[in-house]
Design a protein around this motif. Structure first.
Motif, short mmCIF file in Angstrom:
data_model
loop_
_atom_site.label_atom_id
_atom_site.label_comp_id
_atom_site.label_asym_id
_atom_site.label_seq_id
_atom_site.Cartn_x
_atom_site.Cartn_y
_atom_site.Cartn_z
N UNK A 470 0.83 -1.21 0.00
CA UNK A 470 0.00 0.00 0.00
C UNK A 470 0.86 1.26 0.00
N UNK A 471 1.92 1.23 0.79
CA UNK A 471 2.81 2.39 0.84
C UNK A 471 3.57 2.58 -0.47
N UNK A 472 4.07 1.51 -1.03
CA UNK A 472 4.94 1.61 -2.20
C UNK A 472 4.17 1.83 -3.50
N UNK A 473 3.01 1.18 -3.63
CA UNK A 473 2.30 1.20 -4.91
C UNK A 473 1.12 2.17 -4.92
N UNK A 474 0.50 2.38 -3.77
CA UNK A 474 -0.75 3.16 -3.73
C UNK A 474 -0.63 4.46 -2.94
N UNK A 475 0.62 4.87 -2.65
CA UNK A 475 0.86 6.17 -2.01
C UNK A 475 0.06 6.31 -0.72
N UNK A 476 0.09 5.25 0.09
CA UNK A 476 -0.71 5.20 1.31
C UNK A 476 -0.32 6.29 2.30
N UNK A 477 0.97 6.61 2.37
CA UNK A 477 1.40 7.66 3.30
C UNK A 477 0.80 9.00 2.93
N UNK A 478 0.75 9.30 1.64
CA UNK A 478 0.13 10.56 1.23
C UNK A 478 -1.34 10.58 1.61
N UNK A 479 -2.00 9.47 1.45
CA UNK A 479 -3.41 9.38 1.82
C UNK A 479 -3.58 9.67 3.31
N UNK A 480 -2.76 9.06 4.15
CA UNK A 480 -2.84 9.29 5.58
C UNK A 480 -2.55 10.74 5.93
N UNK A 481 -1.60 11.33 5.22
CA UNK A 481 -1.26 12.74 5.47
C UNK A 481 -2.42 13.66 5.10
N UNK A 482 -3.07 13.36 3.99
CA UNK A 482 -4.25 14.14 3.58
C UNK A 482 -5.33 14.08 4.66
N UNK A 483 -5.59 12.86 5.13
CA UNK A 483 -6.61 12.67 6.16
C UNK A 483 -6.24 13.41 7.44
N UNK A 484 -4.98 13.26 7.84
CA UNK A 484 -4.55 13.89 9.10
C UNK A 484 -4.65 15.40 9.03
N UNK A 485 -4.21 15.98 7.94
CA UNK A 485 -4.24 17.44 7.80
C UNK A 485 -5.67 17.97 7.93
N UNK A 486 -6.60 17.33 7.25
CA UNK A 486 -7.98 17.82 7.27
C UNK A 486 -8.67 17.56 8.61
N UNK A 487 -8.43 16.40 9.19
CA UNK A 487 -9.09 16.07 10.46
C UNK A 487 -8.55 16.90 11.61
N UNK A 488 -7.27 17.23 11.55
CA UNK A 488 -6.70 18.15 12.55
C UNK A 488 -7.33 19.52 12.40
N UNK A 489 -7.47 19.97 11.15
CA UNK A 489 -8.07 21.29 10.90
C UNK A 489 -9.51 21.35 11.37
N UNK A 490 -10.23 20.21 11.30
CA UNK A 490 -11.60 20.15 11.74
C UNK A 490 -11.73 19.96 13.25
N UNK A 491 -10.60 19.73 13.90
CA UNK A 491 -10.62 19.57 15.34
C UNK A 491 -10.88 18.17 15.82
N UNK A 492 -10.81 17.18 14.92
CA UNK A 492 -11.09 15.80 15.30
C UNK A 492 -9.86 15.08 15.82
N UNK A 493 -8.68 15.65 15.61
CA UNK A 493 -7.43 15.02 16.03
C UNK A 493 -6.39 16.10 16.29
N UNK A 494 -5.27 15.68 16.87
CA UNK A 494 -4.17 16.61 17.13
C UNK A 494 -3.03 16.32 16.16
N UNK A 495 -2.14 17.29 15.98
CA UNK A 495 -1.02 17.11 15.06
C UNK A 495 -0.08 16.04 15.56
#
Length: 495
Positions: A470-495
């Motif tokens: 998933x990390x090597x072929x499907x850019x899984x880390x970028x996906x997680x980063x996208x999710x983290x950035x938006x959910x932190x901005x929405x107040x659902x998680x911390x950095x």
């Protein structure tokens, strides 16, 4: 004589013209509304549509809802040809596409006027980011319900009683329970054909996986105030190993990954130990009647969620998105006239009233329901048949517990159980995925590999290798980063 006759004719023509003009002036404003598909019981004509007639009587608006088959494709053609209806229902992705092309009415200026009744009725919680594009609101707010909150684990209570079995509370207990019923030949047909565990696909198997704080899908979750994925949970391998145990023991329905209609038929036939289903696919009066025609002695019980030996894992069952207001919603055509917009708001305001809400829940008082001395509601026989399509008019959503109690009193106990079951909370729908990230490719691969793991086509020992893919072929880390950035901005998680 001729002149007098001609004069009378001219007067008559003039009078008819005046009547016609007056009738035209008094003709109700028509609002065209596209809905997805044709519901059961849809009236054959507008005259037979009691909801449309009631809206017309109460608001003076001819509110015409029309089913569209092949909805998405047909709607795209109508929009492309500048022939879209006044209102239509879309998901968030389609809303953003149309809004970017200025095809939808910006509803932001009307939050304190025409739409105020919705916030007054349901509160500010319905004003969610899901409604917006570029900080402008395009979707009509609704009080949404959760489909997944309908799921529970049914079992054959009458068979359990015969074997002196208690409802399972752990995954090991679930395995033993299913094993005992599958082996007992309680239908006495002399064949080893009783299904131990069934349900709708991978979602059914989440009844096991959730006990390990895992989920059989690409689920975005928050743990210790940090964004992560259900696929990365420490208990995931244990969950897959346990599910494999069910498959290897022959307890899992061979059709579990197939058509839902087959699974539903197995459950209604009663030939199962545990079935993970929507209560609405089993406990409605019509389905109970169907099941009892096959097995007159059948009694359903329900159980869950399961617990596991994983330390810190909560007993939850069923995937539930944190942002519940993420269902498809109605939008308004950008080209609607002021007169039509005022008419739309009149209809929405009526649907916000107690009378309007009850109409789209259970119909009209006297015709479709009656209030008892204790203030409870009883559906009439007419109501049970004539209101089947009423849910299509719930364009503002509904107050779920109240609605279900009115509509399906025969399922009151299991509905209350479902609505109070702790769920596995995910945040997928709170994240907007950029156009250049191919999420469908990632999720298709995840689902394909999870199926391989549970069926034994790929050993659980290769799970770490799968994550690496998933990390090597499907850019899984970028996906997680996208999710983290938006959910932190929405107040659902911390950095």
């Amino acid at each position: 004589m001729f002149k007098r006759t001609l004069s009378l004719i001219l007067c008559a023509v003039l009078a008819l013209c005046c009547l016609a003009a007056s009738a035209a002036a008094e003709a109700p404003i028509e609002i065209t509304v596209a809905m997805n598909g044709t519901p059961t019981g849809w009236p054959a004509s507008e005259d037979e549509n009691f909801i449309q007639q009631q809206i017309l009587e109460k608001t003076g608006v001819r509110f015409v809802m029309s089913p569209l088959d092949n909805y998405a494709q047909t709607l795209n053609l109508l929009v492309a040809n500048d022939d879209a209806p006044d209102m239509f229902i879309v998901n968030a992705d389609t809303m953003r596409t149309y809004a970017a092309q200025d095809m939808l009415l910006d509803l932001t200026p009307y939050k304190e006027t025409g739409l105020k009744c919705i916030f007054d009725k349901f509160g500010d919680s319905v004003d969610t980011p899901y409604l917006y594009y570029n900080d402008r609101m395009y979707m009509i707010p609704t009080n949404d319900y959760q489909d997944n909150a309908y799921y529970t684990m049914y079992f054959r209570q009458d068979w359990a009683d015969k074997l002196n079995l208690q409802a399972p509370t752990t995954v090991e207990g679930l395995f033993e329970f299913c094993s005992a019923i599958a082996a007992a030949d309680l239908d006495q047909n002399g064949q080893k054909d009783t299904i131990g565990f069934t349900g709708y696909g991978l979602q059914a198997l989440d009844a096991i996986a959730n006990a390990y704080d895992a989920g059989l899908g690409n689920y975005v979750i928050v743990r210790d105030n940090k964004v992560t994925s259900s696929l990365l949970q420490p208990g995931m391998k244990d969950a897959l190993t346990m599910i494999r145990k069910f498959f290897e023991a022959g307890l899992v329905d061979p059709d579990i990954l197939g058509a839902k209609s087959e699974i539903k038929a197995h459950t209604l036939s009663g030939n199962f130990g545990v079935s993970v289903m929507k209560w609405s696919d089993i406990s409605k009066a019509a389905y109970l009647t169907q099941a009892h025609e096959i097995n007159p002695d059948l009694v359903y019980g329900w159980c869950g969620p399961m617990a596991s030996e994983i330390e810190g894992a909560e007993s939850v069952y069923g995937i539930l998105d944190y942002n519940r207001n993420t269902r498809d919603k109605y939008v308004i055509n950008a080209n609607v006239s002021e007169e039509k917009l005022e008419a739309i708001f009149k209809v929405l305001q009526y649907l916000c009233t107690d009378e309007g809400s009850m109409m789209v829940y259970v119909g009209l008082e006297g015709d479709h329901w009656q209030r008892n001395a204790d203030n409870s509601i009883t559906m009439t026989e007419r109501g049970k048949t004539e209101t089947l399509y009423a849910y299509k008019y719930q364009i503002l959503g509904r107050e779920e517990a109240a609605y279900l109690a009115l509509k399906f009193p025969e399922a009151a106990d299991v509905v209350a159980y479902c609505l109070n079951t702790p769920r596995y909370i995910i945040y997928n729908k709170s994240v907007e995925i950029p156009a250049d990230f191919y999420l469908s490719d990632l999720e298709n691969y995840v689902n394909m590999q999870l199926i391989a793991f549970v069926k034994g086509e790929r050993p659980v020992a290769e799970y770490d290798q799968f994550i690496d893919e998933l990390y090597k072929t499907y850019d899984f880390q970028r996906y997680l980063d996208i999710c983290a950035e938006q959910l932190v901005a929405l107040g659902y998680a911390a950095k």
